[in-house]
Scaffold this motif. Sequence first.
Motif, short mmCIF file in Angstrom:
data_model
loop_
_atom_site.label_atom_id
_atom_site.label_comp_id
_atom_site.label_asym_id
_atom_site.label_seq_id
_atom_site.Cartn_x
_atom_site.Cartn_y
_atom_site.Cartn_z
N ALA A 62 -6.39 2.94 -8.70
CA ALA A 62 -7.45 3.01 -7.79
C ALA A 62 -8.40 4.14 -8.12
O ALA A 62 -9.69 3.85 -7.95
N ASP A 63 -8.04 4.99 -8.90
CA ASP A 63 -8.87 6.17 -9.55
C ASP A 63 -9.62 5.36 -10.51
O ASP A 63 -10.96 5.54 -10.48
N VAL B 204 -7.39 2.07 -0.02
CA VAL B 204 -6.83 0.82 -0.58
C VAL B 204 -5.87 0.07 0.52
O VAL B 204 -5.12 1.03 1.23
N ALA B 205 -5.85 -0.90 0.52
CA ALA B 205 -4.76 -1.68 1.34
C ALA B 205 -3.81 -2.35 0.52
O ALA B 205 -4.06 -2.76 -0.53
N VAL C 91 -4.04 0.23 5.12
CA VAL C 91 -3.07 -0.61 5.95
C VAL C 91 -2.06 -1.19 4.88
O VAL C 91 -2.42 -1.15 3.53
N VAL C 92 -0.88 -1.18 5.40
CA VAL C 92 0.24 -1.84 4.63
C VAL C 92 0.63 -3.05 5.38
O VAL C 92 1.09 -3.08 6.51
N THR C 93 0.63 -4.39 4.70
CA THR C 93 1.37 -5.44 5.16
C THR C 93 2.36 -5.75 4.07
O THR C 93 2.47 -5.89 3.08
#
Length: 214
Positions: free
Chosen positions: A12-13, A20-21, A45-47
């Motif tokens: 992400a960095d 982030v999702a 969010v976490v899916t």
Amino acid sequence: VLDWPVDVTALADALGLQRVAVLGYSSGVPYALACGQLLADRVSVVTLVGCVGPDEEPGLVAGLSPQVARMRQDCRRHPRRAWLTWAGVRFAVARYPGQVLTRSMSALPDPDRAALAEPGLGQAYLEDLRRALRQGPRGAVTDMALMASPWGLRPELIRAPVRVWQGEQDRNAPPVMARRLAAVIPDCTATFCPDDGHLSIIGRHAEAVLSTLG
């Protein structure tokens, strides 16, 4: 499992993403949960789809396919034997893909057999096996050994919204784990699909699942 968020943070960095999702399918579920638990300030969010459970709590793998349960334990306790099994799968996928697909279908519930019978998903399944084993069996053995080992997770600490999708006929990731997560995660919405298994849920609900990522 708990090391994974460090890699996600580095990625992400590097991409310049503050938020982030996270999506975890099957054995990706514990890694997605780890991100939700340890990256509270970055995960939006976490899916979770097809929720596998840890072997340390037998009730969370109740209903698991006997073949899958045996392979997970072999990978943890008898890695050399498991390595030979996966080497055999690698050889069979390269030489006899049709037989591999037929044998895989025979161990699955009706919705997943129907899904694999579709040319697109069946071929994608075989290609995934080829790619997973292209470097040899070691990765598959390590991955399944981690699934059978204690995860060190505390889902009740996750503060990000969690969205669960689970097939009621799933034998690779029985619904009991999804129900447990839905009960202990503070902000969790679960969708249980009575006519789906581990594979059919992808083909039938992919668009809806991806829409939860925002």
